[in-house]
Write a protein that holds these residues in place. Structure first.
Motif, short mmCIF file in Angstrom:
data_model
loop_
_atom_site.label_atom_id
_atom_site.label_comp_id
_atom_site.label_asym_id
_atom_site.label_seq_id
_atom_site.Cartn_x
_atom_site.Cartn_y
_atom_site.Cartn_z
N THR A 83 0.82 -1.22 0.00
CA THR A 83 0.00 0.00 0.00
C THR A 83 0.85 1.26 0.00
O THR A 83 0.34 2.36 -0.25
N LYS A 88 -0.29 1.56 -8.68
CA LYS A 88 -0.94 0.24 -8.67
C LYS A 88 -0.21 -0.74 -9.57
O LYS A 88 -0.13 -1.93 -9.29
N THR A 139 -10.35 -10.49 2.40
CA THR A 139 -10.05 -10.35 0.97
C THR A 139 -8.87 -11.23 0.57
O THR A 139 -8.90 -11.93 -0.45
N THR A 174 -9.93 -14.28 -1.84
CA THR A 174 -9.64 -14.05 -3.26
C THR A 174 -8.16 -13.90 -3.57
O THR A 174 -7.77 -13.98 -4.73
N ASP A 176 -6.67 -11.25 -3.63
CA ASP A 176 -6.58 -10.06 -4.49
C ASP A 176 -5.88 -8.93 -3.72
O ASP A 176 -6.51 -7.97 -3.29
N SER A 184 -5.94 -5.12 -5.17
CA SER A 184 -7.06 -4.21 -4.90
C SER A 184 -6.84 -3.39 -3.63
O SER A 184 -7.56 -2.42 -3.38
N TRP A 205 -4.23 -1.62 -2.95
CA TRP A 205 -3.45 -0.42 -3.20
C TRP A 205 -4.34 0.82 -3.14
O TRP A 205 -5.48 0.81 -3.60
N HIS A 248 -4.19 -16.32 -8.24
CA HIS A 248 -5.43 -15.96 -7.54
C HIS A 248 -6.03 -17.22 -6.93
O HIS A 248 -5.64 -18.35 -7.25
#
Length: 713
Positions: free
Chosen positions: A182, A187, A244, A248, A250, A253, A255, A438
């Motif tokens: 982060t 991104k 999350t 997932t 992921d 996402s 960021w 993923h």
């Protein structure tokens, strides 16, 4: 008995206490204190790792730089106090190296012009180096309290303490990763995170689940009341982030979230976890000290009892002997029952060991054999059973009252037979060789991810946190490693890096059959699935392998809709290495599988063989025909009971089923196992059915939505 009795009592107590010391001469309490001192340093390095990763992202370097400097000072101070070994000091210096220049620039107020790729590379190297250092340090901390392969001094409380510490470390990894990504400037740069760093995150997520589950299951109630708040995040934002990542994977996402705010929230949680860890440590040391004090008192009582019963016949009975006997009996009556039992079982624990032999011989360590008077050896006494055990007789032995914790099984990890050199050479895959992409799905047996391996798309199933999940991993590795059939999922290898165990298999783009049946299906789908599954099961049975959990969700589909039987974690081999059948009623009578697909004889705990898989296959055929679960109008257990009780109620087949297909399904779910066809016969019957279907029957089977028989809610 006078001096002889006192001498024997002192020697007995001395030998009892001598085996409670480690080779270094430290008691278990001392070793736990050492472990917690190391854990204090670990906590400081975890803090340094997290803030260093956040600094290296670059977007908030000016905020994180002072925190990094303070964290390093705290670590250096404790390192100096603990006289850290040079090798681990070098490891820490290596981990810090990636941040030295960015830290100096940020503290001086200089802006750096590093590329995104350089920032990501520095973050990944620091993350991986700190993780390696932490792994060594935590393993070293808990190696301090292992005695002869067992941790009987500590039992469940110690096992909880270790699991809780490892859960905290896994949470610290998550903090470092999330704060690092982060803080990256764009991104796009998050997508450059190395495959090794992604793998470390997978490990951290798996370890959190594993250790959290273990603590909840095994922690004593009083301990659980203390540490319960450290098992979950209080912050809603952190809970959502963790969900999350688990559901997932992921991470991209994430960021754009304020990294400094996340750092503060994670740190509040981990600092609170450390406080709970200190409380747990103190509770454990107090309990151990109290237990040792109780045992010292009671072992002295037992020593005097043994000296009494081994007194020379000349002094028994006598006024002095009878007086001591009466006094000891009163002490035995007044003694705390549990503490006395532990002391007695401690003596029984020594039965048959060198300590036991020396205790029963009562040789003085000050008088070598052959020097001085010959030691007295009593004949076998006729005492009550527990005293017979105590004195070396052949009474029934009693198990130790302390929970014995085999290292490496709490939390669980794979048996050593899968970690030998030949197996690793043939099937072993390094965790960092996998490039995780993923999450695909998860279940009781573990979580499955899509990944790249040597340029090929693969599916990686990470074993779950329960003992059953790990046993399933072992079973599936053994079975898949020696199979090769187009209708059985291909096995590429296994990751064997405790506590992380993974299966690496071919990636099936079509997902599983249960998911496919929620959508419209193409023409020819029924016949292709029915024959493909039957062919795969015929192959398994030809290799004497019973699946025991055949259902639609355990059938995968390739891109061109080839059916592939998978999930052999509950499978069992019906033959030994010398090819002799071992299927017996006492071997295959356990209730294994999933209720809706379970054969009646399995639910009734009767002897079963390959015909049980045929019954499960009939339920899969029902699913393909109707696009519905078997007995979808009732609960899973009631569905199984319907099949297994009375005349055996079967799911209602839809109107219009081609007669040959109906006959096949009904033959496969026959209540008498011996009347069900073998899969070789099923394949032949399907080929004949395929050749003889009329256009109308074929059109009926090709209905894209199936033929439901239960009203949808």
């Amino acid at each position: 008995m006078g001096g002889d009795g006192g001498s024997m009592r002192r020697r007995y107590s001395m030998r009892i206490n001598s085996v409670r010391m480690s080779a270094a001469g430290r008691t278990p309490v001392d070793r736990v204190f050492t472990a917690d001192a190391i854990m204090n340093l670990v906590h400081l390095i975890q803090r340094e790792r997290g803030v260093t990763c956040a600094l290296l992202g670059g977007s908030r370097a000016e905020s994180f730089a002072p925190v990094v400097r303070a964290a390093r000072r705290d670590v250096d101070k404790v390192m100096e106090e603990q006289c850290w070994p040079a090798a681990r000091c070098a490891c820490l210096a290596k981990a810090r190296a990636s941040a030295d220049h960015p830290l100096a620039d940020a503290l001086a107020g200089r802006r750096t012009s590093r590329s995104d790729a350089a920032r990501v590379d520095a973050f990944c190297r620091a993350f991986e180096d700190y993780n390696s250092l932490m792994r060594q340090e935590i393993d070293h901390a808990f190696a301090q309290v292992k005695v002869d392969g067992y941790e009987w001094e500590l039992g469940k409380m110690y096992a909880t303490y270790e699991a809780f510490a490892r859960l905290k470390e896994a949470t610290g990894k998550e903090r470092a990763f999330v704060c690092g990504i982060t803080s990256l400037p764009t991104k796009k740069s998050v997508e450059l995170v190395s495959q090794r760093t992604r793998a470390d995150l997978i490990v951290a997520l798996n370890e959190q689940q594993l250790h959290r589950t273990f603590v909840k299951k095994h922690a004593p109630r009083t301990v659980m009341q203390i540490i319960e708040t450290g098992l979950t995040y209080e912050s809603t934002e952190l809970r959502n982030i963790h969900r999350t990542l688990e559901e997932t994977f992921d991470y991209i996402s994430l960021w754009g979230v304020n990294s400094y705010s996340l750092w503060l929230k994670y740190s509040v949680h981990i600092d609170r976890t450390r406080q709970l860890q200190v409380l747990l440590d103190q509770l454990m040391r107090n309990a151990m000290t109290k237990e040792e004090e109780d045992e010292n008192v009671n072992e002295d009582l037992i020593a005097r009892t043994m000296a009494l019963v081994h007194a020379p016949p000349a002094v028994k009975p006598g006024e002095a002997w009878e007086g001591q006997r009466d006094a000891i009996m009163r002490e035995l009556v007044d003694a705390d029952a549990d503490a006395l039992k532990r002391a007695l079982l401690r003596v029984v624990d020594l039965a048959g060991t060198e300590e036991d032999a020396s205790l029963r011989s009562f040789d003085s360590p000050r008088s070598p054999r052959g020097v001085g008077p010959e030691p007295f050896r009593a004949a076998r006494p006729m005492w009550p059973n527990w005293l017979s055990c105590l004195c070396g007789g052949n009474g029934a032995t009693a198990p130790s009252s302390r929970p014995r914790v085999v290292p490496g099984r709490l939390p669980p990890q794979a048996a050593g037979k899968f970690e030998n050199a030949s197996f690793v050479q043939k099937f072993g895959i390094g965790l960092y060789e996998l490039q995780f992409q993923h999450k695909i799905g998860s279940g009781a047996a573990g979580t499955t991810y899509a990944a790249d391996f040597k340029g090929k798309r693969v599916a990686v199933k990470v074993a779950g946190s329960s003992e059953v999940s790990l046993d399933g991993w072992e079973a599936e590795v053994v079975v898949l490693g020696y199979l090769n059939h187009v209708n059985v999922v291909s096995f590429l290898g296994a990751v064997m890096e405790p506590p992380t165990h993974c299966l690496v298999m071919e990636f099936c783009e079509g997902g599983d059959l249960s998911a496919a049946l929620t959508r419209s299906t193409p023409k020819g789908f029924f016949m292709r699935m029915a024959r493909g599954i039957a062919s795969g099961m015929e192959y398994l049975h030809s290799k004497s392998i019973l699946h025991r959990d055949l259902k639609s969700s355990n059938v995968l589909l390739s891109a061109d809709l080839e059916a592939k039987v998978t999930d052999l974690g509950l499978s069992v081999a019906l033959r030994t290495e010398d090819d002799e059948t071992i299927a017996r009623a006492h071997v295959l009578t356990s209730e294994i599988g999933t209720y809706r697909w379970m054969a009646p004889e399995v639910l009734r705990h009767e002897w079963y063989v390959t015909s049980a898989d045929v019954f499960s296959y009939s339920m899969v055929l029902f699913e393909i025909l109707t696009h519905q679960l078997p007995h979808a109008d009732r609960t899973p257990l009631k569905a199984a009971l319907s099949n297994a009780t009375g005349d055996g109620e079967r799911p209602r087949l839809p109107e219009g089923v081609p007669p040959a297909v109906r006959a096949l399904v009904e033959a496969c779910w026959d209540s008498m196992p011996h009347r069900r066809p073998a899969f070789a016969d099923i394949v032949r019957r399907l080929d004949a059915i395929e050749a003889e279907l009329t256009p109308e029957e074929r059109a009926w089977l090709d209905a894209p939505e199936g033929h439901p028989v239960y009203t949808k809610a």
